[in-house]
Design an enzyme around this catalytic site. Structure first.
Site, short mmCIF file in Angstrom:
data_model
loop_
_atom_site.label_atom_id
_atom_site.label_comp_id
_atom_site.label_asym_id
_atom_site.label_seq_id
_atom_site.Cartn_x
_atom_site.Cartn_y
_atom_site.Cartn_z
N THR A 140 0.86 -1.18 0.00
CA THR A 140 0.00 0.00 0.00
C THR A 140 0.90 1.23 0.00
O THR A 140 1.89 1.29 0.73
CB THR A 140 -1.02 0.01 1.17
OG1 THR A 140 -1.84 1.18 1.03
CG2 THR A 140 -0.36 0.00 2.54
N GLU A 141 0.58 2.18 -0.86
CA GLU A 141 1.53 3.26 -1.15
C GLU A 141 1.74 4.20 0.04
O GLU A 141 2.70 4.96 0.06
CB GLU A 141 1.12 4.03 -2.40
CG GLU A 141 -0.26 4.67 -2.37
CD GLU A 141 -1.33 3.77 -2.99
OE1 GLU A 141 -1.23 2.53 -2.85
OE2 GLU A 141 -2.26 4.32 -3.60
N ASN A 142 0.87 4.12 1.05
CA ASN A 142 1.11 4.92 2.25
C ASN A 142 2.10 4.25 3.20
O ASN A 142 2.14 4.58 4.38
CB ASN A 142 -0.20 5.28 2.96
CG ASN A 142 -1.06 4.08 3.27
OD1 ASN A 142 -1.20 3.17 2.45
ND2 ASN A 142 -1.65 4.05 4.44
N SER B 7 8.32 4.42 -0.21
CA SER B 7 7.21 3.65 -0.75
C SER B 7 7.01 3.92 -2.24
O SER B 7 6.81 3.00 -3.03
CB SER B 7 5.92 3.98 0.01
OG SER B 7 4.87 3.17 -0.44
#
Lengths: 222, 253, 222, 253
Positions: C56-58, C98
């Site tokens: 997940t990009e966070n 990320s």
């Protein structure tokens, strides 16, 4: 902090006195990188109360003195590849983060040796340009431009008597306009990029002699 | 998915002739010595090597250079008191050298791993190492355009791997490892410890996505780490902790 | 892995069947980012034996299903800001790391929704270009170009019956030439940048109808 | 040197009118809510704010925007179901918006902190968000030149600080915090815990060099972290750990 008035003494500073003088000028709480060799001796005069944190470009903040005996750990070395110790509050990080810290201007002071410095603050400290020599730069160019203030620690003249503060460097450059102060055995000089060298201290040399031995360089006292 | 192998020889078996190989380490710290020895044994040749140095004494990278298995080296500090094998190959014109300031080397590797096509760095501006390179003045400061570096393989040393392939390092042995792991197509790691449990997700330095092959090889790092762990468990101070400041030590002399 | 031969069924796939089909095509051990919304349902069909790791990009690899009850922790959310769980082997990292992971091409597959896809793989999924609308892009453009393979999960036609696979996108682009596969209710299409669309599967529509309803797009069966 | 203060109001007292302020957080995770509230109270205005979003509902950043204290916002995702204050200010032409893809936003902040003058990114190439920007083809791929972002101040939330000013974060609340801490002249941090001992030097995410002002403010993060710590100490699983896979949960329905 330095008191910015012109001072003189009769004799040149010893290397230890010079290291002491630089240490005195480093503000409490500073983050500092001390170059390999002579600049390392500055740490001998940084009192713990000053809470100065030392950075080594191979990925650490907060290292202590050279490791002795059982302290020696080959995974804990400084940029000179000397085993050092860890201080409470230390942090490790990787090479890209370490140089980002430097390049991003987060260090307060970097103290470096020099072959030559120009009146406008150019630094030459990685190569004498000797033909056929094998080049090696390491972190010199990153260090030169990587602190809010770059101090040079050097003798004012070579053993042969050649000046090291010049109108223009003749050796290959490490960085352009990056040096803000020269701490030399014979004096402390402030550079601001204007090309005019401000003389803060002279030790064992007169201003007249400094001027005579540095043709093409303009000096002013504070 | 990360594969775990039993020997350094298996770990480096896929390194092919002509490959670009990123070698971790700064001095002896973090140098994957056993992987480099295995690479030596493997016979792979015509390599481009990226490392901070160019080999020391008669071991590791220095031997690869001695045997003329390295066609080109990209490094920041080749010349050392004991870099005689590099010195000889270089003077004979038998190795190509690309000299890169250390921070630009780290940042170029980081760019390679991060999909950045190029970046403007102030380091090296106005010096002969920037000769011929594109420069630009941005907000009053001068910069040089530098290109990313990627490797076909990275050979690095970490301290421990968990079963998922996540890594942690040890002290300044971390150095180039995490960056090189991101910049290679195939990352090969030697670790002192292969753990049975997952590492703390907050403390992982190299996530498993960056590791391809891992081999457990005990070294002196493991001995020191166990000493440190035992000391802390017994409520003693870490062995590597400073007992005196530099100022105190200097005053004693 | 997919068997790359042309297949047909009589009826379109349901959304669950489509999610299942995508999950089947994801190789064991893959690192995958599932976009917000419909693509998230692909995870319902990823069996644990496949050891697929979700990004997940966070700032996380290895998150698990939506958090329930005491699992809910507001510091542990996915990119859709939904509380999720942690799986053993998970890792946290900051936003720059990320997106470096994504931009650097380290993810194997990214599954995204789309407003439109062009025959050459351009993606439009962030804006319908409606005048006066407040724009918001989030991570859409990073996701589009940030995996070895970008799969689009969508219906082949809008509810109004307009085609979503076009010779050229008419909505603002998210990325150029980035889509490698379209998984639609009515078929699976492979894009290779040539502009010729390879038809791998058709569901509830004939190849003739596909061609009729997509003037200007060239189709070939596998 | 890092200073520790007692209240959020003291922590943000130096934020001046016209300043560029980097605000951490992604959703509620890592959002320095108490610092933003204090900024609201402080009266600082004419701000440029960098945040992933543009405020939600009637709290924090949304209130700053409602009161027209934000002249410009740089963000990736302003429009949300509850971004009514931003929507209104934007439609009224009373706030300037610079829309940046999320990864470019993170990388521009990273560049700001790392002294990079600009970088070529593939993200956004060929889209309207790259309109007017310099582009370049490098080794067959297309890139857009993006500029660094720096802030006068960063307001971030970390989990814990040690007495030296080093920080660790908690789960996905880490997000923009570490990057913003590097990109601001003055970094202000709210933490759930101010520790009495030094953090593990291997696990520090933000070294003290990047922190200027720290204030301890207990939030829900602390409660969850204590629950997690107690569970682990008692040999139980972490509360946040998945008990079933998505596939198992779906099969149950």
């Amino acid at each position: 902090m330095s008191t910015e008035t012109f001072r003189t003494t009769e004799t040149p500073l010893t290397q230890d006195e010079l290291a002491h003088a630089i240490a005195e000028d480093i503000a409490p709480g500073s983050f500092v990188n001390l170059g390999i060799g002579q600049p390392t001796t500055v740490s001998n005069y940084l009192s713990p109360e000053k809470q100065v944190t030392l950075h080594t470009e191979n990925g650490m903040l907060g290292f202590g003195p050279k490791a002795l005996g059982e302290q020696v750990d080959e995974d804990l070395i400084n940029a000179g590849k000397i085993p050092v110790t860890e201080l409470p509050g230390a942090a490790y990080f990787h090479h890209a983060d370490s140089f980002a810290m430097m390049r991003g201007g987060h260090l307060d002071v970097c103290v470096l040796g020099a072959y030559q410095v120009s009146a406008s603050g150019d630094l030459a400290n990685w190569s004498t340009g000797k033909p056929g020599a094998i080049p090696a730069v390491g972190g010199a160019m990153d260090l030169a431009i990587g602190a809010k203030d770059t101090y040079v620690m050097m003798d004012l003249f070579t053993k042969k008597g050649d000046r090291k503060l010049l109108p223009e460097c003749t050796f290959p450059l490490t960085g352009v306009g990056c040096v803000s102060r020269i701490y030399a055995d014979m004096g402390v000089f402030l550079l601001d990029g204007s090309g005019i060298v401000k003389v803060r201290e002279l030790h064992g040399i007169s201003l007249e002699d400094v001027r005579d031995r540095h043709p093409g360089v303009e000096f002013e006292t504070l | 998915m990360t594969e775990f192998v039993d020997t350094a020889a298996e770990a480096v078996a896929s390194v092919s002739n002509g490959a670009t190989v990123l070698l971790g380490g700064f001095g002896n710290a973090g140098q994957p010595m056993e992987l480099i020895d295995a690479l030596m044994e493997s016979g792979a040749t015509d390599l481009t090597v990226v490392n901070n140095n160019a080999g020391q004494a008669d071991a590791g990278l220095a031997l690869l250079i001695k045997e003329r298995r390295v066609a080109k080296i990209i490094c920041s500090f080749p010349r050392q008191s004991d870099s005689w094998h590099f010195d000889e190959a270089y003077r004979a014109g038998e190795i190509e050298l690309e000299l890169v300031p250390q921070g630009n080397l780290a940042e170029r590797l980081r760019a390679g791993g991060a999909g950045i096509g190029g970046f403007f760095t102030p380091t090296g501006y106005g010096t002969e190492l920037a000769a011929g390179k594109e420069t630009r003045e941005i907000e009053g400061r001068h910069y040089v355009l530098e290109a990313p570096i990627r490797g076909d393989f990275a050979l690095i040393k970490a301290y421990a791997a968990d079963p998922y392939g996540n890594l942690v390092y040890r002290k300044t042995a971390r150095n180039f490892g995490p960056v090189m792991a991101t910049a290679a197509t195939h990352t090969i790691v030697q670790v002192d410890e292969v753990l049975e449990e997952a590492l703390d997700p907050e403390a992982i330095i190299t996530p498993s996505i960056y590791t391809d092959t891992i081999v457990g090889i005990p070294t002196g790092s493991g001995t020191k780490q166990r000493e440190e762990r035992e000391a802390l468990a017994a409520g003693r101070r870490k062995p590597c902790l400073a007992t005196k400041t530099a100022a105190e030590l200097a005053a004693e002399k």
